[in-house]
Design a protein around this motif. Structure first.
Motif, PDB file in Angstrom:
ATOM      1  N   GLN A  95       0.831  -1.203   0.000  1.00  0.00           N
ATOM      2  CA  GLN A  95       0.000   0.000   0.000  1.00  0.00           C
ATOM      3  C   GLN A  95       0.866   1.255   0.000  1.00  0.00           C
ATOM      4  N   ALA A  96       1.884   1.226  -0.837  1.00  0.00           N
ATOM      5  CA  ALA A  96       2.804   2.355  -0.956  1.00  0.00           C
ATOM      6  C   ALA A  96       2.667   2.981  -2.338  1.00  0.00           C
ATOM      7  N   ARG A  97       3.032   4.249  -2.438  1.00  0.00           N
ATOM      8  CA  ARG A  97       2.990   4.982  -3.691  1.00  0.00           C
ATOM      9  C   ARG A  97       4.394   5.484  -4.002  1.00  0.00           C
ATOM     10  N   ALA A  98       4.706   5.568  -5.298  1.00  0.00           N
ATOM     11  CA  ALA A  98       6.048   6.001  -5.693  1.00  0.00           C
ATOM     12  C   ALA A  98       6.002   6.688  -7.045  1.00  0.00           C
ATOM     13  N   VAL A  99       6.978   7.541  -7.284  1.00  0.00           N
ATOM     14  CA  VAL A  99       7.105   8.189  -8.584  1.00  0.00           C
ATOM     15  C   VAL A  99       7.639   7.168  -9.581  1.00  0.00           C
ATOM     16  N   PRO A 100       7.428   7.385 -10.898  1.00  0.00           N
ATOM     17  CA  PRO A 100       7.882   6.416 -11.898  1.00  0.00           C
ATOM     18  C   PRO A 100       9.367   6.074 -11.801  1.00  0.00           C
ATOM     19  N   ALA A 101      10.201   7.051 -11.462  1.00  0.00           N
ATOM     20  CA  ALA A 101      11.639   6.770 -11.367  1.00  0.00           C
ATOM     21  C   ALA A 101      11.931   5.766 -10.261  1.00  0.00           C
ATOM     22  N   MET A 102      11.171   5.817  -9.174  1.00  0.00           N
ATOM     23  CA  MET A 102      11.353   4.861  -8.081  1.00  0.00           C
ATOM     24  C   MET A 102      10.929   3.472  -8.523  1.00  0.00           C
ATOM     25  N   VAL A 103       9.839   3.397  -9.274  1.00  0.00           N
ATOM     26  CA  VAL A 103       9.393   2.098  -9.793  1.00  0.00           C
ATOM     27  C   VAL A 103      10.444   1.505 -10.705  1.00  0.00           C
ATOM     28  N   ARG A 104      11.047   2.354 -11.546  1.00  0.00           N
ATOM     29  CA  ARG A 104      12.121   1.891 -12.440  1.00  0.00           C
ATOM     30  C   ARG A 104      13.263   1.285 -11.644  1.00  0.00           C
ATOM     31  N   GLU A 105      13.647   1.934 -10.551  1.00  0.00           N
ATOM     32  CA  GLU A 105      14.744   1.408  -9.753  1.00  0.00           C
ATOM     33  C   GLU A 105      14.388   0.055  -9.131  1.00  0.00           C
ATOM     34  N   LEU A 106      13.176  -0.074  -8.619  1.00  0.00           N
ATOM     35  CA  LEU A 106      12.753  -1.352  -8.041  1.00  0.00           C
ATOM     36  C   LEU A 106      12.735  -2.446  -9.098  1.00  0.00           C
TER      37      LEU A 106
END
Length: 238
Positions: free
Chosen positions: A130-141
């Motif tokens: 249940q967390a939210r992130a910016v697209p750049a953070m998703v890319r890193e994950l």
């Protein structure tokens, strides 16, 4: 239990990228579970860093803080060389996907990095927490998870080829200035494990052995092994 960040099909594809060996269905479940454990630990660390700033949407700097504070999750070295976030920390100013200003040829990516984004575990892992992130953070994950599961496949294949993995006990992390714990003479390094099965199939035990090689921190490693065994047991009982 949280949903795995990978579908079985994607995990199998990752293993096919690095080995011709067949990977059993329980082994696929184990690999997905181990990766979920890693991502969960990273996300929780990033959430803590974001909370200190009074914000809820995760950003790459929160990922960096999470890794700085917990070296047990610092496992994706191959990804860091191509990540704009981590390259910037080393003085890089361009994305690895962009050509250099001088027009020289781009550095070829390793097999562990090629296609990392196809795994797309970042969004699923974030939703499970249940967390939210910016697209750049998703890319890193996505990149960290893709490189990690590829390394897991490589080590699992090596375990099969060599008929087991030699264990040298656990790694204990010590903070600077603290004395190292004494080694008990009653717990000497263990001998090579004996694996079961043929030399053509990667099984659950091979993935678990590979996990001990990929995750060097005793805390996250033990949790990953426990959760992977539970995931396999749940799958077998279904």
């Amino acid at each position: 239990m949280d949903a795995a960040p990978f579908s079985p099909t994607v995990v199998k594809a990752a293993f096919r990228d690095v080995t011709w060996m067949h990977v059993s269905r329980p082994a696929v479940r184990a690999a997905a579970s181990v990766t979920r454990t890693l991502l969960t630990e990273i996300i929780e660390g990033a959430r803590a860093a974001a909370a200190e700033e009074g914000i809820t949407k995760l950003r790459p700097r929160h990922l960096v803080t999470a890794i700085d504070r917990n070296v047990e999750v610092d496992v994706a070295n191959e990804w860091y060389a191509y990540s704009p976030t981590f390259r910037a920390l080393d003085g890089g100013v361009q994305s690895a996907a962009m050509p250099s200003r001088g027009g020289s040829a781009r550095r070829p990516k390793s097999s562990a990095v090629v296609g990392a984004h196809r795994f797309e575990p970042g969004v699923r892992a974030l939703r499970s927490r249940q967390a939210r992130a910016v697209p750049a953070m998703v890319r890193e994950l996505d990149g960290i998870a893709g490189v990690f599961v590829t390394g897991l496949a490589r080590d699992a294949a090596m375990v099969v080829r060599e008929g087991g993995v030699r264990r040298f006990g656990s790694v204990t992390l010590v903070m600077p200035g603290e004395p190292a714990p004494s080694q008990s003479p009653e717990t000497p390094p263990r001998a090579a494990s004996a694996r079961e099965g043929d030399r053509r199939t990667i099984g659950t035990g091979d993935v678990l052995d590979a996990t001990t090689m990929q995750l060097f921190g005793s805390t996250i490693r033990q949790r990953a092994l426990t959760e992977a065994r539970q995931a396999v047991h749940t799958y077998a009982s279904a």
